[in-house]
Design a protein around this motif. Sequence first.
Motif, PDB file in Angstrom:
ATOM      1  N   UNK A  78      91.296 -27.582  66.242  1.00 17.29           N
ATOM      2  CA  UNK A  78      92.422 -27.308  65.351  1.00 17.29           C
ATOM      3  C   UNK A  78      91.976 -26.559  64.102  1.00 17.29           C
ATOM      4  N   UNK A  79      90.768 -26.839  63.622  1.00 19.25           N
ATOM      5  CA  UNK A  79      90.232 -26.059  62.508  1.00 19.25           C
ATOM      6  C   UNK A  79      90.074 -24.590  62.896  1.00 19.25           C
ATOM      7  N   UNK A  80      89.531 -24.356  64.105  1.00 24.26           N
ATOM      8  CA  UNK A  80      89.345 -22.980  64.573  1.00 24.26           C
ATOM      9  C   UNK A  80      90.689 -22.272  64.698  1.00 24.26           C
ATOM     10  N   UNK A  81      91.690 -22.987  65.197  1.00 29.47           N
ATOM     11  CA  UNK A  81      93.032 -22.401  65.304  1.00 29.47           C
ATOM     12  C   UNK A  81      93.546 -21.959  63.940  1.00 29.47           C
ATOM     13  N   UNK A  82      93.476 -22.850  62.952  1.00 30.57           N
ATOM     14  CA  UNK A  82      94.006 -22.517  61.636  1.00 30.57           C
ATOM     15  C   UNK A  82      93.238 -21.372  60.982  1.00 30.57           C
ATOM     16  N   UNK A  83      91.932 -21.325  61.177  1.00 23.88           N
ATOM     17  CA  UNK A  83      91.124 -20.264  60.578  1.00 23.88           C
ATOM     18  C   UNK A  83      91.464 -18.905  61.183  1.00 23.88           C
ATOM     19  N   UNK A  84      91.503 -18.835  62.509  1.00 23.24           N
ATOM     20  CA  UNK A  84      91.780 -17.568  63.182  1.00 23.24           C
ATOM     21  C   UNK A  84      93.216 -17.119  62.944  1.00 23.24           C
ATOM     22  N   UNK A  85      94.138 -18.058  63.066  1.00 25.46           N
ATOM     23  CA  UNK A  85      95.545 -17.741  62.848  1.00 25.46           C
ATOM     24  C   UNK A  85      95.787 -17.325  61.404  1.00 25.46           C
ATOM     25  N   UNK A  86      95.124 -17.996  60.470  1.00 27.28           N
ATOM     26  CA  UNK A  86      95.339 -17.701  59.059  1.00 27.28           C
ATOM     27  C   UNK A  86      94.953 -16.287  58.677  1.00 27.28           C
ATOM     28  N   UNK A  87      93.826 -15.804  59.177  1.00 25.11           N
ATOM     29  CA  UNK A  87      93.379 -14.448  58.848  1.00 25.11           C
ATOM     30  C   UNK A  87      94.352 -13.409  59.402  1.00 25.11           C
ATOM     31  N   UNK A  88      94.634 -13.516  60.677  1.00 24.88           N
ATOM     32  CA  UNK A  88      95.421 -12.470  61.328  1.00 24.88           C
ATOM     33  C   UNK A  88      96.894 -12.500  60.915  1.00 24.88           C
ATOM     34  N   UNK A  89      97.463 -13.682  60.766  1.00 24.59           N
ATOM     35  CA  UNK A  89      98.870 -13.760  60.361  1.00 24.59           C
ATOM     36  C   UNK A  89      99.063 -13.257  58.933  1.00 24.59           C
ATOM     37  N   UNK A  90      98.059 -13.418  58.091  1.00 26.49           N
ATOM     38  CA  UNK A  90      98.167 -12.954  56.705  1.00 26.49           C
ATOM     39  C   UNK A  90      98.220 -11.433  56.633  1.00 26.49           C
ATOM     40  N   UNK A  91      97.365 -10.755  57.383  1.00 27.61           N
ATOM     41  CA  UNK A  91      97.404  -9.292  57.413  1.00 27.61           C
ATOM     42  C   UNK A  91      98.769  -8.813  57.888  1.00 27.61           C
ATOM     43  N   UNK A  92      99.296  -9.467  58.902  1.00 31.36           N
ATOM     44  CA  UNK A  92     100.614  -9.113  59.434  1.00 31.36           C
ATOM     45  C   UNK A  92     101.683  -9.281  58.349  1.00 31.36           C
ATOM     46  N   UNK A  93     101.674 -10.415  57.671  1.00 31.28           N
ATOM     47  CA  UNK A  93     102.710 -10.703  56.672  1.00 31.28           C
ATOM     48  C   UNK A  93     102.669  -9.707  55.508  1.00 31.28           C
ATOM     49  N   UNK A  94     101.471  -9.395  55.035  1.00 32.27           N
ATOM     50  CA  UNK A  94     101.348  -8.452  53.918  1.00 32.27           C
ATOM     51  C   UNK A  94     101.822  -7.060  54.336  1.00 32.27           C
ATOM     52  N   UNK A  95     101.468  -6.650  55.536  1.00 30.86           N
ATOM     53  CA  UNK A  95     101.906  -5.355  56.041  1.00 30.86           C
ATOM     54  C   UNK A  95     103.416  -5.277  56.121  1.00 30.86           C
ATOM     55  N   UNK A  96     104.034  -6.309  56.673  1.00 37.38           N
ATOM     56  CA  UNK A  96     105.479  -6.294  56.854  1.00 37.38           C
ATOM     57  C   UNK A  96     106.215  -6.236  55.511  1.00 37.38           C
ATOM     58  N   UNK A  97     105.788  -7.078  54.575  1.00 39.68           N
ATOM     59  CA  UNK A  97     106.470  -7.116  53.276  1.00 39.68           C
ATOM     60  C   UNK A  97     106.303  -5.808  52.516  1.00 39.68           C
ATOM     61  N   UNK A  98     105.092  -5.253  52.516  1.00 45.59           N
ATOM     62  CA  UNK A  98     104.835  -4.026  51.769  1.00 45.59           C
ATOM     63  C   UNK A  98     105.619  -2.849  52.335  1.00 45.59           C
ATOM     64  N   UNK A  99     105.585  -2.666  53.646  1.00 47.94           N
ATOM     65  CA  UNK A  99     106.302  -1.541  54.236  1.00 47.94           C
ATOM     66  C   UNK A  99     107.809  -1.684  54.042  1.00 47.94           C
ATOM     67  N   UNK A 100     108.296  -2.890  54.119  1.00 53.84           N
ATOM     68  CA  UNK A 100     109.724  -3.128  53.881  1.00 53.84           C
ATOM     69  C   UNK A 100     110.126  -2.725  52.465  1.00 53.84           C
ATOM     70  N   UNK A 101     109.306  -3.085  51.487  1.00 53.10           N
ATOM     71  CA  UNK A 101     109.613  -2.751  50.095  1.00 53.10           C
ATOM     72  C   UNK A 101     109.483  -1.263  49.818  1.00 53.10           C
ATOM     73  N   UNK A 102     108.576  -0.588  50.519  1.00 48.60           N
ATOM     74  CA  UNK A 102     108.422   0.852  50.340  1.00 48.60           C
ATOM     75  C   UNK A 102     109.585   1.626  50.945  1.00 48.60           C
ATOM     76  N   UNK A 103     110.123   1.122  52.039  1.00 50.74           N
ATOM     77  CA  UNK A 103     111.192   1.824  52.734  1.00 50.74           C
ATOM     78  C   UNK A 103     112.541   1.616  52.060  1.00 50.74           C
ATOM     79  N   UNK A 104     112.830   0.402  51.622  1.00 48.41           N
ATOM     80  CA  UNK A 104     114.160   0.072  51.099  1.00 48.41           C
ATOM     81  C   UNK A 104     114.398   0.708  49.734  1.00 48.41           C
ATOM     82  N   UNK A 105     115.581   1.289  49.513  1.00 49.63           N
ATOM     83  CA  UNK A 105     115.931   1.778  48.167  1.00 49.63           C
ATOM     84  C   UNK A 105     115.986   0.619  47.179  1.00 49.63           C
ATOM     85  N   UNK A 106     115.823   0.931  45.903  1.00 53.65           N
ATOM     86  CA  UNK A 106     115.727  -0.110  44.877  1.00 53.65           C
ATOM     87  C   UNK A 106     116.942  -1.028  44.869  1.00 53.65           C
TER      88      UNK A 106
END
Length: 429
Positions: free
Chosen positions: A334-362
């Motif tokens: 379970x530690x390995x799951x949280x470590x691996x999932x935490x790294x990859x899901x974080x990159x995904x989340x940051x990418x999604x939020x940033x691109x969404x904010x760049x695309x949407x008008x103010x």
Amino acid sequence: MTSSPTRPPPTAADGRGTPWGALRRHRPFLLLCGEQAASSVGRQITALALALLAVTRLDAGPLGASALLALTYLPGAVLSPLAGVLADRARLRTLAVTLTSLQVVVVGSVPLAGALGSLRLPHLYAVAAVSGALTWTLSVALQAALPRVVRPEQLLTGNSALTGARTAGQIGGPALGGVLVGLAGASPALLAGSAAYAVEAVLLFALPASLNRPAVPTGDRRPRLAALREGFAVVRAEPVLRRQVLAGAGFNLGSGGADALFVVYASRELSLPAWQLGLVYAAFSVATVAGVLLAGRFGTSVELYRATRVCAVVAALAIFLVPAASLGPAFPALLAYQLLFGVTATVWAISMTTTQQLIAPQHLQGRVAGFAQAALLTTVPVGALSAGALAGRLGNVPVLTGAAATALLAAACFWLPHRAGTSVRPPAP
């Protein structure tokens, strides 16, 4: 087709001009970072304590625990588009402070009911639902606030730093929650969660008064239905948003089912004590730090989007470690799951939020965030309730394996071919 927001000239390349160099001296942004840390502590303690209260004190089974998680997400799935309209029209600072102050009262009602001897499962369900509504409305409001606080070229760095601030709270939150539950019980531990929300409200109140100017002036406001359609049009028209939302919704269907069973599975089937369960949750937060650093190394959101395709698949594969924990030493798996999932899901989340904010008008930031969040959250309660119902008949391990397979199929959407001439890359900041 919408256009990206107008971008001012790039900052200078010295220590003060780089995005992070400027943000380190940016008081409103630092307040948002502090708010994210305090909010994280409150949410982590609350989630762990509510789940343990339901399972260990009120004898909730897999379906009951799944219902608790589903009620946390369901209000966000239903209310997020309306929350987006509210965020674009409301005084953001006042709205954020009000929402957080209500969290103090809602979460604090559980230890009060416990002290009076009147705590029941329906009370926990009500707290989960109301707290979820407040949490997800605030999430939309703060996503709309960030582009008003920092410059467009600082959004990637800003979202990475805010994720890091949340991680600071997540590292201590679960461990602190596990220790408090072990020493004082789950109900008194929620007092610490309520106190964290109070600190968050104070930090939000210190934000500049300029955030109380609505993004959409009163004279320019359309009827609510037309305003909702305007936000939905942005998500529908942009290929990158469509693909991220569809893949994320399917991924959350599977991961929501796994999350719903996690506490019951770990505490009953794997017999993990509370302190180990707290450390397992904390491992995710530690891994998020690595994800923040990795995301920050990508110079543009275009590169982030490329990394997202890989990270989505790896995050889904990591979920298979949860049912695999029943085959050997559970705690390391379970530690390995949280470590691996935490790294990859974080990159995904940051990418999604940033691109969404760049695309949407103010003036549409809140509504775009609301629709994206609604789509991502809708499948979480569906996955949670389905997993809880199936686990009662099939057992936890087969359902957890199916949840991981569902997440993997959804992540594979990023690798599907797209029509010629259609770009799935976000604009560079």
